[in-house]
Scaffold this motif. Structure first.
Motif, PDB file in Angstrom:
ATOM      1  N   MET B  55       1.267 -47.974 -23.006  1.00 27.55           N
ATOM      2  CA  MET B  55       1.632 -48.887 -24.183  1.00 27.55           C
ATOM      3  C   MET B  55       0.862 -48.667 -25.329  1.00 27.55           C
ATOM      4  N   ALA B  58       2.527 -45.894 -27.177  1.00 31.79           N
ATOM      5  CA  ALA B  58       3.714 -46.241 -27.785  1.00 31.79           C
ATOM      6  C   ALA B  58       3.293 -46.729 -29.146  1.00 31.79           C
ATOM      7  N   LEU B  61       2.253 -44.381 -31.585  1.00 30.85           N
ATOM      8  CA  LEU B  61       3.322 -43.634 -32.361  1.00 30.85           C
ATOM      9  C   LEU B  61       4.111 -44.455 -33.512  1.00 30.85           C
ATOM     10  N   TYR B  62       4.166 -45.769 -32.977  1.00 31.87           N
ATOM     11  CA  TYR B  62       5.180 -46.561 -34.020  1.00 31.87           C
ATOM     12  C   TYR B  62       4.355 -47.012 -35.119  1.00 31.87           C
ATOM     13  N   TYR B  66       5.935 -46.439 -38.668  1.00 36.82           N
ATOM     14  CA  TYR B  66       6.279 -47.661 -39.210  1.00 36.82           C
ATOM     15  C   TYR B  66       5.191 -48.634 -39.959  1.00 36.82           C
ATOM     16  N   PRO B 143      11.187 -60.294 -30.010  1.00 32.05           N
ATOM     17  CA  PRO B 143      12.257 -59.148 -29.975  1.00 32.05           C
ATOM     18  C   PRO B 143      13.338 -59.209 -28.888  1.00 32.05           C
ATOM     19  N   GLY B 144      14.409 -58.858 -29.238  1.00 34.13           N
ATOM     20  CA  GLY B 144      15.638 -58.849 -28.288  1.00 34.13           C
ATOM     21  C   GLY B 144      16.183 -60.149 -28.057  1.00 34.13           C
ATOM     22  N   ILE B 145      15.546 -61.079 -27.939  1.00 34.32           N
ATOM     23  CA  ILE B 145      16.072 -62.652 -27.397  1.00 34.32           C
ATOM     24  C   ILE B 145      16.226 -63.384 -28.678  1.00 34.32           C
ATOM     25  N   LYS B 177      13.485 -54.258 -40.402  1.00 33.57           N
ATOM     26  CA  LYS B 177      14.002 -54.247 -39.189  1.00 33.57           C
ATOM     27  C   LYS B 177      13.060 -53.532 -38.170  1.00 33.57           C
ATOM     28  N   GLN B 178      12.118 -52.796 -38.695  1.00 33.67           N
ATOM     29  CA  GLN B 178      10.955 -52.132 -37.862  1.00 33.67           C
ATOM     30  C   GLN B 178       9.983 -52.945 -37.368  1.00 33.67           C
ATOM     31  N   GLU B 180      10.388 -55.456 -35.615  1.00 31.94           N
ATOM     32  CA  GLU B 180      10.855 -55.880 -34.345  1.00 31.94           C
ATOM     33  C   GLU B 180       9.927 -54.939 -33.375  1.00 31.94           C
ATOM     34  N   MET B 181       9.826 -53.878 -33.747  1.00 29.07           N
ATOM     35  CA  MET B 181       8.987 -52.674 -33.105  1.00 29.07           C
ATOM     36  C   MET B 181       7.453 -53.364 -32.729  1.00 29.07           C
ATOM     37  N   PHE B 184       7.553 -56.282 -30.511  1.00 27.48           N
ATOM     38  CA  PHE B 184       7.666 -55.960 -29.035  1.00 27.48           C
ATOM     39  C   PHE B 184       6.468 -55.397 -28.593  1.00 27.48           C
ATOM     40  N   MET B 192       1.101 -58.336 -20.971  1.00 25.52           N
ATOM     41  CA  MET B 192       0.601 -57.622 -19.741  1.00 25.52           C
ATOM     42  C   MET B 192      -0.726 -58.147 -19.452  1.00 25.52           C
TER      43      MET B 192
ATOM     44  N   ILE C 237      16.167 -57.212 -22.026  1.00 21.89           N
ATOM     45  CA  ILE C 237      16.353 -58.068 -23.390  1.00 21.89           C
ATOM     46  C   ILE C 237      16.391 -57.331 -24.513  1.00 21.89           C
ATOM     47  N   GLY C 238      16.703 -55.900 -24.594  1.00 19.38           N
ATOM     48  CA  GLY C 238      16.924 -55.182 -25.828  1.00 19.38           C
ATOM     49  C   GLY C 238      15.686 -55.215 -26.689  1.00 19.38           C
TER      50      GLY C 238
END
Lengths: 347, 252, 554
Positions: B55, B58, B61-62, B66, B143-145, B177-178, B180-181, B184, B192, C237-238
């Protein structure tokens, strides 16, 4: 090439006729095959050596012939030998392979560009003159052809075994590969990245023709407008020229000659304007703002398909002057005027 | 064809010396057992580093790609709450260290006290996290939900016209929109981490009960020591998460 | 002619030891709640064999479908599910656990002179996690299957299929933790539980190989665990982490996945390599040539194995410069394997060789792994990989190393240590026949696939152009022979449990500590902790063994 061309051709013909080697139909294919034979050679050498050692030792030192084993710890000389020799051979493979790789994935500047869009489960090839093909690709011999690949959904992989080339079609960005076909004929085209149900149906054929035949084919299969012409229509219908109209007080930078140039961005960094940049600038404009302009361009993510983006990119590539964009074309020889009905649906 | 079997040569019979009751039968000495347990915990923590590492990669990277979006998204996190949580965890680590010391000097009541204190701080951490998560739910930053970029495109304003969040800048839609990353990664990493805290708290309850029965104050310190290692590891993960998530570009 | 080293006790009076790990406790619970590493090994033996045949059934279906060019045996969707099942079951439920969990568990404590692994309860937990993973995987297959391939490539697995990706992912996640705990147990055991005198460089190479594999298990598996969690979150959950339309990068998944899955292949091959060291030494009656080189090569493979993962991604859009780095490192990681092959070959030099079944499997390993490993160099050669990747060349390559190498090593282990685990010998003629059958069947199955790959036949194809049929038919014929070869041991090994000759403690006259105790061993392995004063593979020491105490109890 240390092997005489006559022997090479005979060897290749014999193998292809027996179905043990695909035809060599591109300039890079013999180079790939040469590397392959080298790899086979050193592998055979290694394998035969190991088999010979084991067989000889088995025969010579079997219990009946050699009842008492000698306690041997090892041999530094041997260790160094069989460390260095494989290492050197593998490094030769590495260098040769690296050269070949760079050659395949570095298209020459003058290559003719064909866009290939992969989607579940078909390949769409788009020639600059506007010719569209599904699951097939027509190319001329003797001309370097660059393929610009992208996927609309999942990873696919565009593979032409006879050319010895393959490249992944990635969702979200362009990838490129190039080849120069040498032998006329029809060759297999496969999708080689598992992509779901009809992955094995995502196949087609590549037809290599002489340049004259290719010209004739292009003329007869054009849809009437080139990619750039489609792009011009889209440019107008999406009202891009509201800001990108090339005047001094325009809200957006002039696009004339921008393709291939080095651009200073608002963030202070330099960017080289290629197809990928143009595509990203349309989808994610706020991170690709030209220096001196405000970040007001809206994003077109989700509003334009990959085909539409290709058309726009091709159109922008043709812009050389600040005059009102004309119906400039590339290689189609169609004499029909391109339809200009307003409100045309995006491709 | 001897029917006699061989034994290992020159084997000197090791006297079956008496060993503590908590020594397992497959260990030769109590010291071997303690060292094995300790090494085992360190190796396990190594696997946890690799687990979180994916994680963190990731995130690297992001955040690099962004950056603008990450800056604005990070602004949504409450530094006071994050700092409080950091202080809470560090204090709980201190309590845990004192618990280990208590076990070593065989003071049962102190051990139980410090284990309970550690637990309380751990629970406090989770309470603060709950408050933060709830706030994210209300602002539609899940995010997502349940995600909305509204507050990034049009930052909330106070009555006097300045932005509610100090230094907030409006983002264009595609950059917004980024964000959201970022969220997440925020939820994945702190979630976690919180999961590991919950497991730790569960184990702490068990250890507290057993400690009250005197199990760890007769020389059998290893479980408390090794749990302490785990607790400190979870603490350290937070110490990395806090600046990476809460403090992006907050200087000046 | 009996040019053999097999040394059995007088069969007319021989008996199995009255007390051993198999019979000292009775009842199902004594097995299901055991802490004895040997019993856990047997539990793993039974369960991995079961899953091997599940994966093998999938393989049979694949080869049957590929007899004809059309997709006529099953619908393409079903075929996709079948090859996914084959990969998932064979990789995660067979190849990764089998040699460590069966033979590592059984032998490592004994080989280093310990009574058990460091954490017996965690060992049992590993088995339960494995069973849970297996059950989840079976459930996935029964309730509709999964069709992403074992590689879960995004965005296919996250957004484009309707199959049981989440439960398959959970199965892999749980199996991963089983593997992590096994590796953790081995590392601590090898560091802390060696008997007096058992220094690092006196340990059998089998132990070194497992130590190296354990490092990879422990460091690599958590990364695939998090990758799978991210896929599950993305799917449910996308969240967008791998979704290009939300700014995510599908290539990120590839990096996280292959960061484990490349070391995973070394996890699958290092333990069998350890087996080969033991077998080559025993049947040549001399120490392994270049002990230190082989030991360090194992560790080198484990370390370098972590630096080469992107050679699975050469055509996927990584930068040409990073491809350069990974190709170079791939060449470096190939060298230690070559070193080992030569060292094993030279172990036979001036030896006194007998050709019992384990050695036949070891020969098979040496030949087939050499081919597999060298074809790996083909694929690590960037330019060649462009043409070869994603074709049957890859399929042939990894089956040569995994099956020709790994599975052969496993079969060698079974045939070598079966007498120790069970106290019985199997009939040598049948076992030799099975070994030869497996070898022939294997070559017939997978050699044609190299040609198919170069011709361009893509992998994971339910249907293919007709010009590829002849080679496919050859391959299926080979698979039939291979399947027969795998069935034979099932028959004669089970037969031997009741009717096999009594093995005694050291039928192969081998040097390891495991061969100095009774067959089957006592639960606590040793009556007295051994004190080790000799190197591994010291046949002179073995020759001077004088029968002293009787270590057979009862």
């Amino acid at each position: 090439m240390p092997i005489s061309p006559v022997i090479w051709q005979f060897w290749e013909k014999w193998l292809t006729n027996f179905g043990l080697l695909p035809k060599e139909a591109s300039t890079i294919a013999p180079e790939m095959d040469a590397l392959f034979w080298f790899l086979i050679l050193i592998s055979l050498f290694g394998l035969v050596l190991v088999i010979a050692l084991v067989t000889y030792f088995s025969a010579r030192y079997q219990k009946d012939l050699h009842p008492v084993a000698e306690d041997i710890e090892g041999s530094t000389v041997l260790e160094v030998t069989w460390t260095l020799i494989p290492l050197i051979l593998f490094l030769v493979c590495f260098v040769w392979g690296a050269l070949l790789y760079f050659r395949i994935y570095t298209p020459p500047v003058n290559a003719m560009n064909i866009y290939v869009v992969g989607k579940q489960w078909m390949w769409k090839a788009e020639h600059p003159g506007g010719q569209h093909e599904i699951n097939s690709l027509h190319v001329p011999t003797g001309v370097p052809v660059q393929l610009t690949l992208i996927s609309q959904d999942v990873f696919h992989s565009f593979s032409i075994p006879a050319f010895r080339i393959k490249r992944e079609a990635i969702p979200g960005r362009y990838s490129t590969v190039w080849f120069q076909a040498t032998k006329e004929g029809t060759y297999d085209l496969f999708c080689t990245q598992y992509c779901g149900t009809s992955h094995s149906a995502m196949i087609g054929s590549v037809t290599v023709m002489s340049p004259e035949d290719y010209k004739a084919w292009a003329a007869s299969s054009t849809s009437g407008s080139s990619l750039a012409q489609n792009g011009e229509r889209l440019f107008a219908s999406m009202q891009c020229n509201a800001c990108h109209n090339g005047t001094a007080e325009a809200r957006g930078p002039s696009l004339a000659g921008v393709y291939g140039s080095k651009l200073l961005l608002a963030s202070g960094s330099d960017a080289f304007v290629d197809e990928a940049f143009l595509r990203q600038a349309i989808l994610n404009p706020s991170q690709h703002v030209t220096a001196g302009y405000a970040p007001i361009m809206p994003t077109y993510q989700g509003q334009i398909s990959e085909d539409g983006l290709i058309d726009l990119v091709e159109y922008i590539k043709t812009l050389h002057s600040n005059e009102r964009p004309q119906q400039t074309l590339t290689s189609t020889t169609s004499t029909e005027a391109a339809p200009t009905a307003a409100g045309m649906v995006k491709p | 064809m001897d029917s006699q079997t061989l034994t290992t040569s020159t084997a000197v019979a090791v006297e079956h010396h008496s060993h503590p009751s908590y020594q397992k039968h497959h260990f030769e000495t109590e010291g071997q057992q303690r060292e094995a347990a300790s090494l085992g915990m360190w190796v396990f923590l190594l696997t946890e580093i690799m687990f979180f590492g994916g994680m963190f990669f990731a995130y690297l990277l992001y955040r690099n790609w962004y950056n603008a979006a990450f800056v604005e998204a990070s602004r949504q996190l409450s530094i006071p709450l994050g700092t409080a949580n950091t202080a809470i965890l560090i204090t709980s680590g201190f309590a845990m260290a004192l618990a280990v010391w208590s076990a070593e000097v065989r003071k049962k009541n102190l051990l139980v006290l410090f284990l309970i204190l550690t637990n309380i701080f751990g629970l406090a951490f989770l309470c603060v996290k709950y408050v933060e998560y709830k706030e994210k739910w209300e602002h539609r930053h899940i995010p997502g939900i349940r995600y909305s970029i509204e507050e990034f495109v049009h930052p909330l304003l106070k009555s006097n016209g300045t932005t509610e969040l100090e230094g907030a800048k409006a983002l264009p839609v595609d950059t917004a929109k980024q964000t959201e990353m970022f969220f997440f990664l925020y939820f994945a990493m702190t979630g976690m981490h919180a999961l590991h805290m919950i497991i730790g708290i569960g184990l702490l309850c068990m250890y507290t009960v057993l400690a009250a029965r005197g199990k760890y104050t007769n020389g059998y310190v290893a479980p408390i020591e090794n749990f302490g290692l785990y607790w400190h590891f979870v603490d350290i993960v937070w110490i990395f998460l806090f600046p990476l998530l809460y403090l992006i570009n907050r200087h000046g | 002619m009996s040019a053999t080293i097999v040394s059995l006790p007088d069969q007319s009076t021989a008996r199995l030891p009255k007390v051993n790990y198999l019979n000292n406790e009775h009842g199902l619970l004594s097995w299901l709640l055991t802490g004895d590493h040997k019993r856990i090994a047997v539990l793993y033996l039974i369960s991995t064999t079961f899953f091997f045949f599940v994966g093998g059934a999938a393989a049979a279906l694949i080869r049957m479908e590929l007899l004809t060019p059309q997709s006529d045996l099953m619908a393409p969707d079903t075929y996709n599910k079948v090859f996914s099942a084959h990969g998932l079951v064979m990789v995660f439920l067979f190849l990764v656990p089998v040699v460590p969990a069966v033979f590592g568990n059984f032998l490592i404590p004994i080989m280093i002179g310990a009574k058990d692994l460091a954490f017996p309860k965690i060992n049992l937990l590993s088995w339960y996690l494995y069973m849970i993973a297996g059950t989840l995987m079976l459930a996935t297959l029964i309730f509709g299957g999964v069709d992403t391939g074992w590689t879960f490539t995004t965005p296919l697995s996250t957004h484009y299929v309707n199959t049981n990706v989440v439960s398959a992912g959970m199965a892999v996640f749980v199996a991963g933790f089983s593997s992590i705990f096994t590796g953790l147990n081995f590392i601590v055991t090898i560091h802390r539980m060696r008997a007096p005198g058992m220094t690092w460089f006196r340990m059998p190479l089998f132990v070194w190989a497992h130590y190296a594999a354990s490092i990879q298990m422990v460091l690599g598996t958590p990364v695939v665990a998090i990758a799978i969690i991210l896929v599950i979150l993305e799917r449910t959950i996308g969240i967008g982490v791998f979704d290009p339309t939300k700014g995510g990068d599908p290539l990120l998944f590839q990096h996280l996945f292959w960061f484990y899955s490349h070391p995973a292949v070394y996890i699958m091959i290092l333990p069998p390599m350890g087996v080969i060291s033991e077998v080559m030494s025993t049947f040549s009656r001399k120490r392994v040539f270049g002990y230190t080189a082989v030991a360090f090569s194992s560790v080198a493979i484990a370390v370098f194995g972590f630096f080469v993962w992107a050679h699975h991604m050469f055509i996927m859009g990584i930068s040409s410069y990073s491809a350069l780095v990974f190709s170079l490192l791939t060449m470096l990681v190939a060298v230690p394997s070559a070193i080992k092959i030569f060292n094993w070959s030279f172990t036979m030099y001036k030896g006194s060789i007998t050709f019992e079944t384990p050695l036949l499997y070891a020969f098979g390993f040496i030949g087939l792994f050499t081919v597999g490993g060298l074809t790996g160099v083909f694929l690590g050669t960037m330019g060649a990989d462009i043409h070869l990747t994603e074709t049957y060349f890859i399929v042939a390559h990894f089956h040569f190393v995994m099956v020709g190498g790994g599975l052969m090593g496993y079969l060698a282990a079974i045939h070598f240590w079966w007498p120790k685990m069970t106290g019985r010998m199997y009939p040598e003629t049948f076992s030799k026949l099975a070994a030869v059958t497996v070898f022939i069947g294997f070559n017939l199955t997978f050699l044609p696939q190299f040609i198919l790959g170069y011709m361009g036949m893509p992998r994971r194809y339910a249907a293919y152009p007709p010009e590829f049929q002849v080679l496919n038919v050859l391959s299926t014929a080979g698979a039939t022979v291979l399947g027969l070869g795998y069935l034979l041991p099932m028959i004669y090994l089970v037969w031997s449990l009741k009717y096999g000759k009594i093995a005694g403690n050291n039928p192969w006259q081998a040097t390891g500590l495991e061969w100095q105790i009774q067959s089957p061993p006592l639960t606590e392995n040793f009556l007295v902790t051994p004190i080790v004063d000799h190197d591994a593979y010291d046949y002179e020491w073995l020759a001077h063994q004088t029968p002293r105490e009787v270590t057979t109890v009862g």
